[in-house]
Design an enzyme around this catalytic site. Structure first.
Site, PDB file in Angstrom:
ATOM      1  N   ASN A 228       0.894  -1.166   0.000  1.00  0.00           N
ATOM      2  CA  ASN A 228       0.000   0.000   0.000  1.00  0.00           C
ATOM      3  C   ASN A 228       0.929   1.211   0.000  1.00  0.00           C
ATOM      4  O   ASN A 228       1.593   1.484   0.993  1.00  0.00           O
ATOM      5  CB  ASN A 228      -0.873  -0.049   1.239  1.00  0.00           C
ATOM      6  CG  ASN A 228      -1.936   1.024   1.327  1.00  0.00           C
ATOM      7  OD1 ASN A 228      -2.536   1.200   2.377  1.00  0.00           O
ATOM      8  ND2 ASN A 228      -2.197   1.753   0.264  1.00  0.00           N
TER       9      ASN A 228
ATOM     10  N   GLN B 243      -2.174   6.672  -1.706  1.00  0.00           N
ATOM     11  CA  GLN B 243      -2.533   7.830  -0.894  1.00  0.00           C
ATOM     12  C   GLN B 243      -1.365   8.810  -0.775  1.00  0.00           C
ATOM     13  O   GLN B 243      -0.193   8.404  -0.796  1.00  0.00           O
ATOM     14  CB  GLN B 243      -2.962   7.420   0.525  1.00  0.00           C
ATOM     15  CG  GLN B 243      -4.384   6.913   0.651  1.00  0.00           C
ATOM     16  CD  GLN B 243      -4.480   5.421   0.535  1.00  0.00           C
ATOM     17  OE1 GLN B 243      -3.486   4.712   0.639  1.00  0.00           O
ATOM     18  NE2 GLN B 243      -5.688   4.917   0.307  1.00  0.00           N
TER      19      GLN B 243
ATOM     20  N   ASN C 154      -6.703  10.503  -0.935  1.00  0.00           N
ATOM     21  CA  ASN C 154      -6.740   9.365  -1.844  1.00  0.00           C
ATOM     22  C   ASN C 154      -6.240   9.755  -3.230  1.00  0.00           C
ATOM     23  O   ASN C 154      -6.120  10.938  -3.561  1.00  0.00           O
ATOM     24  CB  ASN C 154      -8.158   8.809  -1.947  1.00  0.00           C
ATOM     25  CG  ASN C 154      -8.514   7.909  -0.783  1.00  0.00           C
ATOM     26  OD1 ASN C 154      -7.639   7.325  -0.146  1.00  0.00           O
ATOM     27  ND2 ASN C 154      -9.804   7.793  -0.504  1.00  0.00           N
TER      28      ASN C 154
ATOM     29  N   CYS D 101      -5.866   6.053   7.754  1.00  0.00           N
ATOM     30  CA  CYS D 101      -5.099   5.104   6.952  1.00  0.00           C
ATOM     31  C   CYS D 101      -4.086   4.454   7.876  1.00  0.00           C
ATOM     32  O   CYS D 101      -3.102   5.085   8.265  1.00  0.00           O
ATOM     33  CB  CYS D 101      -4.407   5.795   5.773  1.00  0.00           C
ATOM     34  SG  CYS D 101      -3.399   4.661   4.787  1.00  0.00           S
ATOM     35  N   GLY D 102      -4.332   3.206   8.229  1.00  0.00           N
ATOM     36  CA  GLY D 102      -3.471   2.518   9.187  1.00  0.00           C
ATOM     37  C   GLY D 102      -2.083   2.232   8.652  1.00  0.00           C
ATOM     38  O   GLY D 102      -1.077   2.437   9.342  1.00  0.00           O
ATOM     39  N   ASN D 103      -1.985   1.760   7.396  1.00  0.00           N
ATOM     40  CA  ASN D 103      -0.668   1.533   6.807  1.00  0.00           C
ATOM     41  C   ASN D 103       0.111   2.837   6.701  1.00  0.00           C
ATOM     42  O   ASN D 103       1.325   2.878   6.913  1.00  0.00           O
ATOM     43  CB  ASN D 103      -0.804   0.905   5.415  1.00  0.00           C
ATOM     44  CG  ASN D 103      -1.241  -0.543   5.470  1.00  0.00           C
ATOM     45  OD1 ASN D 103      -0.927  -1.257   6.412  1.00  0.00           O
ATOM     46  ND2 ASN D 103      -1.970  -0.984   4.461  1.00  0.00           N
TER      47      ASN D 103
ATOM     48  N   CYS E 279      -4.594  -2.885   3.379  1.00  0.00           N
ATOM     49  CA  CYS E 279      -5.329  -1.789   4.018  1.00  0.00           C
ATOM     50  C   CYS E 279      -5.302  -2.042   5.515  1.00  0.00           C
ATOM     51  O   CYS E 279      -5.928  -2.986   6.004  1.00  0.00           O
ATOM     52  CB  CYS E 279      -6.765  -1.721   3.498  1.00  0.00           C
ATOM     53  SG  CYS E 279      -7.764  -0.440   4.310  1.00  0.00           S
TER      54      CYS E 279
ATOM     55  N   SER F 130      -6.425  -0.178   8.175  1.00  0.00           N
ATOM     56  CA  SER F 130      -7.693   0.004   8.887  1.00  0.00           C
ATOM     57  C   SER F 130      -8.691  -1.071   8.469  1.00  0.00           C
ATOM     58  O   SER F 130      -9.532  -1.502   9.264  1.00  0.00           O
ATOM     59  CB  SER F 130      -8.262   1.409   8.640  1.00  0.00           C
ATOM     60  OG  SER F 130      -8.546   1.617   7.268  1.00  0.00           O
TER      61      SER F 130
END
EC number: 5.1.1.7
Length: 274
Positions: free
Chosen positions: A11, A44, A64, A73-75, A217, A219
């Site tokens: 990601n 992103q 985005n 956005c966790g990553n 992803c 999240s």
């Protein structure tokens, strides 16, 4: 404008220091930069900004590839932690950040592994947000036939989780965009397709709003595990295998913070002359 290209399990992100640089990018410019043929190419764009609160180290903004701004956005959060240490914006190993909707604690472990306190998952419909009562299961099942509707949850951003028998054959590119823009999701939604292997392992593919299917992803992994635990299908600690790699998610249940652990990778630094 200086930037770094980074990724978390494939990601990928363009990360920009807005602490020491004055940067504004319009949605049109973001779409241009996101293009993988004529721009930098990314899922992103991440802005690292000065904090708005003395208890916070940095403010975190996410855009985005279509130019829309989102709230989580966790990553990207893991990459942000690696970025601010690498760029010497902080020497802390525990970093407090804010987004539009939440606060997170990022802990740098070792070998570029980062543990993120993602906060408490929200299942109340108005907090997701989800503008429907009582019949959401019937409606979503009608749209996604042959899938089991797992549930909807906010991890700082909205997620709809479908449970599938085989994640490889899941119609992510067909069902994902239909549910993403469904009228009941007033801010659109991310759509996860989860295959449960056992109580400690799942396979997951995610269609991200404003992006499409991504390699990973963060999240979305958190959302899938939270739904799985809520349904009694999963244990407190679960390994989530995504196309780009694996994350470890830990959640003790309702009212408790959820934790995600995974890698953050720096690819290269670049400069754009505007």
């Amino acid at each position: 404008m200086q930037f770094s290209k980074m990724h978390g399990l494939g990601n990928d992100f363009m990360v920009v220091d807005v602490v020491t640089q004055n940067v504004y990018l319009s949605p049109t410019k973001i779409r241009f930069l996101a293009n993988r043929h004529s721009g930098v190419g990314f899922d992103q764009l991440l802005f690292v900004e000065p904090p708005y609160d003395p208890e916070i180290d940095f403010h975190y903004r996410i855009f985005n590839a279509d130019g829309s701004e989102v709230t989580q956005c966790g990553n990207g959060a893991r990459c942000l932690a690696h970025f601010v240490r690498m760029k010497k914006l902080t020497n802390k190993r525990e970093i407090y950040i804010s987004t539009q909707t939440s606060r997170m604690v990022l802990t740098i472990i070792e070998n570029n592994m980062v543990r993120v306190n993602m906060g408490v998952p929200k299942f109340e419909l108005p907090q997701i947000p989800f503008d429907m009562h009582q019949i959401e299961k019937k409606e979503i099942l009608y749209l996604a036939k042959n899938y089991i509707f797992g549930g909807i949850v906010s991890i700082g951003n909205p997620h709809c989780i479908m449970i599938v028998n085989n994640v490889d054959s899941a119609q992510v590119s067909i069902i994902g965009p239909i549910l993403e823009i469904h009228k009941y999701f007033s801010e659109r939604t991310n759509v996860g397709f989860m295959q449960v292997i056992n109580r400690e392992q799942v396979l997951l593919r995610v269609y991200e709003r404003g992006v499409g299917e991504t390699q990973a992803c963060g999240s979305g992994a958190c959302a899938a595990v939270a739904i799985g635990i809520r349904l009694g299908l999963l244990a407190e600690q679960v390994q989530v295998a995504l196309p780009g790699g694996k994350l470890v998610i830990y959640w003790r249940g309702p009212g408790q913070s959820l934790y995600m652990t995974g890698p953050a990778v720096h690819i290269y630094d670049g400069f754009i002359n505007d």
